[in-house]
Design an enzyme around this catalytic site. Structure first.
Site, PDB file in Angstrom:
ATOM      1  N   LYS A 106       0.882  -1.244  -0.057  1.00 18.01           N
ATOM      2  CA  LYS A 106       0.096   0.005  -0.194  1.00 18.01           C
ATOM      3  C   LYS A 106       1.103   1.396   0.038  1.00 18.01           C
ATOM      4  O   LYS A 106       1.871   1.397   0.556  1.00 18.01           O
ATOM      5  CB  LYS A 106      -0.792   0.022   1.051  1.00 18.01           C
ATOM      6  CG  LYS A 106      -1.869  -1.154   1.164  1.00 18.01           C
ATOM      7  CD  LYS A 106      -2.658  -0.967   2.595  1.00 18.01           C
ATOM      8  CE  LYS A 106      -3.762  -1.980   2.509  1.00 18.01           C
ATOM      9  NZ  LYS A 106      -4.741  -1.894   3.829  1.00 18.01           N
ATOM     10  N   ARG A 164     -13.919  13.494   7.471  1.00 14.28           N
ATOM     11  CA  ARG A 164     -14.916  14.292   6.700  1.00 14.28           C
ATOM     12  C   ARG A 164     -16.414  13.405   6.904  1.00 14.28           C
ATOM     13  O   ARG A 164     -16.433  12.491   7.510  1.00 14.28           O
ATOM     14  CB  ARG A 164     -14.489  14.121   5.241  1.00 14.28           C
ATOM     15  CG  ARG A 164     -14.724  12.915   4.685  1.00 14.28           C
ATOM     16  CD  ARG A 164     -14.608  12.662   2.940  1.00 14.28           C
ATOM     17  NE  ARG A 164     -15.047  11.306   2.671  1.00 14.28           N
ATOM     18  CZ  ARG A 164     -14.125  10.290   2.348  1.00 14.28           C
ATOM     19  NH1 ARG A 164     -12.887  10.623   2.892  1.00 14.28           N
ATOM     20  NH2 ARG A 164     -14.416   9.074   2.066  1.00 14.28           N
ATOM     21  N   ARG A 190     -26.456   4.039  -4.267  1.00 15.49           N
ATOM     22  CA  ARG A 190     -25.971   5.354  -5.069  1.00 15.49           C
ATOM     23  C   ARG A 190     -26.461   5.269  -6.667  1.00 15.49           C
ATOM     24  O   ARG A 190     -25.957   4.130  -7.236  1.00 15.49           O
ATOM     25  CB  ARG A 190     -24.198   5.273  -5.059  1.00 15.49           C
ATOM     26  CG  ARG A 190     -23.843   5.485  -3.652  1.00 15.49           C
ATOM     27  CD  ARG A 190     -22.204   5.611  -3.756  1.00 15.49           C
ATOM     28  NE  ARG A 190     -22.165   5.655  -2.296  1.00 15.49           N
ATOM     29  CZ  ARG A 190     -20.444   6.208  -2.018  1.00 15.49           C
ATOM     30  NH1 ARG A 190     -20.025   6.623  -3.017  1.00 15.49           N
ATOM     31  NH2 ARG A 190     -20.196   6.027  -0.972  1.00 15.49           N
TER      32      ARG A 190
HETATM   33  C1  MV4 Z   1      -6.723  -4.310   2.876  1.00 18.36           C
HETATM   34  C2  MV4 Z   1      -7.318  -5.422   2.208  1.00 18.36           C
HETATM   35  C3  MV4 Z   1      -6.934  -6.775   2.641  1.00 18.36           C
HETATM   36  N1  MV4 Z   1      -5.906  -6.858   3.234  1.00 18.36           N
HETATM   37  N2  MV4 Z   1      -5.679  -4.612   3.387  1.00 18.36           N
HETATM   38  C4  MV4 Z   1      -9.194  -1.047   0.194  1.00 18.36           C
HETATM   39  C5  MV4 Z   1      -9.325   0.388   0.380  1.00 18.36           C
HETATM   40  C6  MV4 Z   1      -8.538   0.624   1.749  1.00 18.36           C
HETATM   41  N3  MV4 Z   1      -9.286   1.350   2.647  1.00 18.36           N
HETATM   42  C7  MV4 Z   1      -8.150  -0.365   2.163  1.00 18.36           C
HETATM   43  N4  MV4 Z   1      -8.442  -1.574   1.431  1.00 18.36           N
HETATM   44  C8  MV4 Z   1      -8.087  -2.913   1.554  1.00 18.36           C
HETATM   45  N5  MV4 Z   1      -7.116  -3.235   2.051  1.00 18.36           N
HETATM   46  C9  MV4 Z   1      -5.320  -5.726   3.735  1.00 18.36           C
HETATM   47  N6  MV4 Z   1      -4.109  -5.951   4.585  1.00 18.36           N
HETATM   48  C10 MV4 Z   1      -8.394  -5.111   1.363  1.00 18.36           C
HETATM   49  C11 MV4 Z   1      -8.998  -3.789   1.170  1.00 18.36           C
HETATM   50  C12 MV4 Z   1      -9.935  -3.895  -0.095  1.00 18.36           C
HETATM   51  C13 MV4 Z   1      -9.993  -4.103  -1.322  1.00 18.36           C
HETATM   52  C14 MV4 Z   1      -8.691  -4.677  -1.842  1.00 18.36           C
HETATM   53  C15 MV4 Z   1      -8.813  -5.136  -3.256  1.00 18.36           C
HETATM   54  C16 MV4 Z   1      -9.805  -4.861  -3.751  1.00 18.36           C
HETATM   55  C17 MV4 Z   1     -10.991  -4.257  -3.560  1.00 18.36           C
HETATM   56  C18 MV4 Z   1     -11.111  -4.033  -2.032  1.00 18.36           C
HETATM   57  C19 MV4 Z   1     -12.144  -3.654  -1.308  1.00 18.36           C
HETATM   58  C20 MV4 Z   1     -12.177  -3.347  -0.374  1.00 18.36           C
HETATM   59  C21 MV4 Z   1     -10.938  -3.296   0.654  1.00 18.36           C
END
Ligand code: MV4
Length: 450
Positions: A158, A292, A336
């Site tokens: 990330k 927000r 939405r």
């Molecule tokens: C993650 C995850 C799985 N494992 N972190 C997506 C947006 C942000 N708020 C954090 N997100 C995610 N973090 C870990 N350690 C899964 C998501 C995730 C996501 C990831 C890939 C595709 C679609 C997603 C939808 C929601 C959250």
């Protein structure tokens, strides 16, 4: 209390804020770009200032132009809405410099939560559960691989400057790791001007459950329960609901306390959202905090019967909160409605709305800025309406939503209404059996020839 609030936004949220201001006896100033001249937020505000051309960078994102509008109208506060400058700490800082109130958290609080590694470190110190990982910026491939060996694949890379899913990469094995990390860095650099990345264990098939919190200027923080936002596509939420079908009173108690700890850790002032991932065992992990008001705030408003914009303005004016937490007594759901073609990869479908009839009736709420004859401009977000239903139970809420979707008429452009109609009939959705990757295997269907 404030005398005049400038709304630094457009669309349904600008209208939403104007409505509450009117009820509170506060004067309103709308700002608008040239293409938004015929918008309802311009018509319903007490004053309106054209601040520039359609392109956001020269209008809704231009801090100097907005501050000029503040000066000429003599506003004593600014409401940023969501998107645009809502989480821009420089804008919040500029408001302080001009001696007006930014309705939201302090620049410092925005900054702390905007950098995802700093946010995570703050949460670890506050005892809020987080996903195991690199525990800070990744230095090089070698040390990153060491982290991966400790936590095991799959991992997720990330961007520390990211958020909302931007610049994330899932890596399933060691052999693809180096390439993926290089790509993640490049993407982060291009998107945010910051190539800092960190690593976490990838949580498979999680739910996205977020807690609405509110904090006042005297250190009190309370939670207003959760919203389940697992139904999303390419990190765009499509449906949100409260309570989460996955929630139990025990889990809510634990997650709610964690959300409050998160808010207290930064002395949070205003309304905010603490996002968690929840795995199938009910283990939850802090993801991000949104500093927000969010698009999906009406779902919470409906289940606890609050006006969150009113509460947001009150805490900004220095009024204390009770500190009591609120648990939903009803069920609410938001669909939405976007100007997009769900049968064509959700391609944007701007243009003139030739016919429009909003759903109505008991337990139905529609937040929208559009009307028959309105032209959806291609420059901004494609969301044109939020259809919110509430009922005694989730089942009744879905039935009501189906009825409300059936009577929503929007002619002239394509919308996501048919997608929602299909989703409401899906058995897994109806059973509350879904996670964040639910729509990856969803059959959106083919366009019918009439
Ligand atoms: C993650 C995850 C799985 N494992 N972190 C997506 C947006 C942000 N708020 C954090 N997100 C995610 N973090 C870990 N350690 C899964 C998501 C995730 C996501 C990831 C890939 C595709 C679609 C997603 C939808 C929601 C959250």
């Amino acid at each position: 209390m404030f005398k005049k609030i400038l709304i630094a936004n457009r669309g349904e949220i600008a209208l939403r804020i104007i409505r509450t201001c009117k009820e509170m006896g506060i004067k309103t100033v709308a700002i608008y770009s040239t293409v938004d001249k015929e918008s309802l937020h311009v018509r319903f505000a007490d004053e309106a200032v054209c601040i520039g051309p359609a392109v956001s960078s020269e209008s809704y994102l231009s801090i100097p132009r907005i501050m000029a509008a503040v000066e000429i109208t003599n506003a004593d506060a600014v409401h940023p809405g969501y998107g645009f400058l809502a989480e821009n700490s420089d804008f919040a800082e500029m408001c302080i410099e001009y001696g007006i109130k930014f309705i939201g958290p302090t620049p410092e609080q925005i900054r702390l939560m905007g950098d995802k590694i700093t946010a995570k470190e703050t949460m670890i110190k506050a005892g809020v559960p987080t996903v195991p990982g690199s525990g800070g910026l990744v230095k090089d491939v070698k040390s990153a691989l060491k982290t991966c060996q400790e936590i095991g694949f799959p991992v997720i890379i990330k961007a520390t400057a990211g958020g909302g899913g931007k610049g994330m990469r899932v890596v399933w094995s060691e052999k693809e790791f180096e390439t993926q990390m290089e790509m993640a860095r490049k993407e982060a650099k291009a998107a945010f001007g910051n190539d800092g990345v960190y690593i976490e264990k990838y949580v498979e098939e999680p739910r996205h459950i977020e807690f609405q919190i509110i904090g006042d200027q005297y250190g009190k923080v309370a939670h207003l329960s959760e919203r389940d936002c697992s139904i999303q596509r390419r990190h765009q939420k499509l449906v949100e609901e409260s309570p989460s079908p996955f929630m139990t009173p025990e889990l809510r108690e634990r997650m709610g306390n964690a959300a409050i700890s998160a808010g207290k850790a930064i002395n949070y002032e205003g309304v905010g959202t603490v996002e968690f991932l929840v795995d199938k065992y009910g283990d939850f992990y802090f993801m991000e905090m949104n500093t927000r008001i969010q698009v999906e705030h009406p779902v919470t408003e409906e289940v606890i019967d609050w006006d969150l914009i009113k509460e947001q303005i009150k805490v900004a004016a220095g009024i204390p909160i009770s500190g009591k937490n609120y648990i939903p007594q009803l069920h609410a759901m938001e669909c939405r409605i976007n100007a997009e073609d769900p049968f064509n990869d959700f391609r944007p479908s701007p243009g003139k709305i030739t016919g429009f009839h909003s759903s109505k009736g008991h337990g139905v709420r529609v937040d929208t800025h559009v009307y028959a004859g309105y032209t959806v401009p291609p420059y901004y977000d494609s969301m044109i309406a939020k259809l919110i239903c509430k009922a005694q139970t989730r089942e009744e809420c879905i039935t009501k939503m189906e009825r409300a979707l059936d009577e929503f008429i929007i002619e002239g452009i394509k919308t996501t209404v048919p997608f929602h109609q299909k989703l409401m009939k899906n058995e897994d959705f109806r059973n509350g059996n879904f996670h964040t990757r639910f729509l990856e295997n969803f059959d959106f269907g083919q366009k019918k020839n009439h």
